[in-house]
Design an enzyme around this catalytic site. Structure first.
Site, PDB file in Angstrom:
ATOM      1  CB  SER A 195      -0.774  -0.029   1.162  1.00 25.98           C
ATOM      2  OG  SER A 195      -0.307   0.175   2.469  1.00 25.98           O
ATOM      3  CE  LYS A 196      -1.594   6.427  -3.419  1.00 23.73           C
ATOM      4  NZ  LYS A 196      -0.397   6.734  -4.262  1.00 23.73           N
ATOM      5  NE  ARG A 197       1.201  -0.377   6.190  1.00 21.02           N
ATOM      6  CZ  ARG A 197       0.036  -1.116   5.827  1.00 21.02           C
ATOM      7  NH1 ARG A 197      -0.872  -0.681   5.306  1.00 21.02           N
ATOM      8  NH2 ARG A 197       0.304  -2.580   5.996  1.00 21.02           N
ATOM      9  CG  HIS A 198       4.392  -0.975   2.042  1.00 20.73           C
ATOM     10  ND1 HIS A 198       3.260  -1.544   1.963  1.00 20.73           N
ATOM     11  CD2 HIS A 198       4.847  -1.645   3.323  1.00 20.73           C
ATOM     12  CE1 HIS A 198       2.984  -2.354   2.886  1.00 20.73           C
ATOM     13  NE2 HIS A 198       4.068  -2.359   3.891  1.00 20.73           N
ATOM     14  N   GLY A 199       5.319   3.197   0.229  1.00 19.41           N
ATOM     15  CA  GLY A 199       5.999   3.875  -0.966  1.00 19.41           C
ATOM     16  C   GLY A 199       5.248   3.700  -2.171  1.00 19.41           C
TER      17      GLY A 199
END
Length: 415
Positions: A195-199
């Site tokens: 997800s976006k929290r990973h990049g």
């Protein structure tokens, strides 16, 4: 490949699309792109074009025209009426439901996961056509597989529960079943769903971040598949030639951003200087930087061996295109003033002459190069890290280089 037009194309779905494409090209078959727009409430018009642009950028071409699931609404309704007439479906509050078998099991041999069996008593009667006349995904999708002559359906594990439903629908229509392959999810470094929290997670994210499409294709192909457990760098043709579903694993794949950066750097350094320059100029233009193309191309020898993504060019060589704000704590008037004087005496402004004069300055000041070069580098580039100092000064030019050294000395004096 059957994405929903609800937003940017997630890189996990792109990896699944790549497996479809590699398999089709390896087998000499066709790769189809179908937009699954049965859920019109969630459809985003711009997403349809973005999906196609993303796949094209990555190098995934498809056969025939893009199809849209709702374009075959009337055909789906006709098929529902056929099942209704045969007693294999029934009406329910304006909708049409499929009558699932109550006994036995629905089984299929998944190419990746092996034999899967589901008791029929656990499969609910499927809504085929909603009360407003729109077919559901689990009805329209297998029908299009039938009408398009799809032989292999390659998709993510979230569809495993849909497969028995679709098999029963196709069997009721007397259709030949495709082979199914449910490939593993793509997870983030922490093991959770990417997800976006990973990049970066959409193809657009990776393009803007400065990755090469061929490097990203190579990297994605190795998420869940490996030809031999050793080979990492593979061309597009080699990927097609060696791909097989039998070597796709069943465990979730981990998206390793550090490995992608390494691989992208390998691809960048393997480019010819001319090709690298073309890619860099194109990237700078796409990111709306109004930087002179001639100077961007001239900077290639300074950066090609240094950067791992095209987006790093700005941080590494941005000093060539605008003013800098050096850290006053790193400036030293005792070095910058004589450096400005020494370099100002040069008749030829070249990296070789600049190197010769700065080395002589170190001897004159009785200092080691790292002591002398740091404040010069910071004053000229605004950073402790930059391309080669001599080459940077040459490319920046005599007038601007001397002006920055003078400004740096003044700032050091003020500090």
């Amino acid at each position: 490949m059957a994405p929903s037009p609800t937003g940017l194309l997630h890189i996990g779905n792109v990896r699944t699309a790549l497996f479809n494409w590699l398999f089709a090209r390896h087998e000499g078959g066709e790769f189809r792109l179908r937009i699954e727009n049965t859920d019109t409430a969630r459809e985003v018009f711009e997403a349809t074009e973005q999906i196609q642009q993303s796949l094209r950028w990555l190098g995934l071409d498809w056969d025939d025209e893009v199809t849209f699931q709702l374009d075959r609404m009337e055909d789906c309704r006709a098929a529902a009426q056929e099942l209704l007439a045969a007693g294999k479906a029934y009406e329910d509050e304006g909708a049409i439901r499929f009558r699932m078998p109550d006994e036995g099991v629905t089984a299929f041999d998944d190419i990746v996961l092996g034999r899967i069996e589901v008791p029929n008593e656990e499969i609910e009667d499927l809504v085929l056509v909603r009360s407003d006349g729109r077919p559901t995904y689990n009805f329209a999708s297998p029908l299009e597989d039938l009408w398009d002559g799809i032989t292999h359906v390659i998709r993510g594990p979230d569809h495993i529960s849909n497969t028995p439903k679709q098999i029963n629908v196709l069997s009721a229509l007397g259709a030949r079943l495709p082979r199914y392959a449910h490939v593993p999810n793509v997870n983030g470094p922490d093991g959770s769903k990417l997800s976006k929290r990973h990049g970066a997670v959409s193809v657009d994210d990776f393009r803007v971040a400065g990755y090469l499409p061929e490097a990203l294709m190579n990297f994605l192909a190795l998420l869940g598949w490996a030809p031999d457990g050793e080979t990492t760098i593979m061309s597009r043709d080699e990927l097609v030639g060696r791909f097989s579903l039998e070597r796709v694993g069943s465990s979730p794949a981990i998206f390793d951003y550090a490995k992608l950066d390494w691989m992208n750097g390998m691809y960048l350094r393997a480019l010819s200087p001319e090709d690298f320059a073309d890619r860099l100029v194109s990237y700078v233009g796409e990111t709306r930087r109004d930087w002179p193309e001639e100077r961007v191309r001239a900077a290639v020898p300074l950066v090609q061996e240094k950067i791992g993504r095209l987006s790093e060019f700005e941080a590494f060589a941005g000093f060539l295109f605008g003013d800098v704000e050096p850290d006053g704590a790193l400036l030293d008037k005792r070095i910058l003033e004589p450096a400005r004087s020494a370099l100002g005496e040069l008749e030829t402004w070249s990296a070789g002459e600049i190197e010769r004069r700065l080395k002589a300055l170190c001897d004159e000041l009785g200092e080691k190069p790292r002591t002398v070069y740091l404040p010069i580098r910071v004053a000229v580039t605004g950073s402790r890290v930059s391309p080669g100092l001599y080459e940077s000064l040459e490319l920046l030019g005599r007038e601007e280089s001397l002006a920055r050294l003078e400004a740096g000395a003044a700032a050091a004096d003020a500090a």
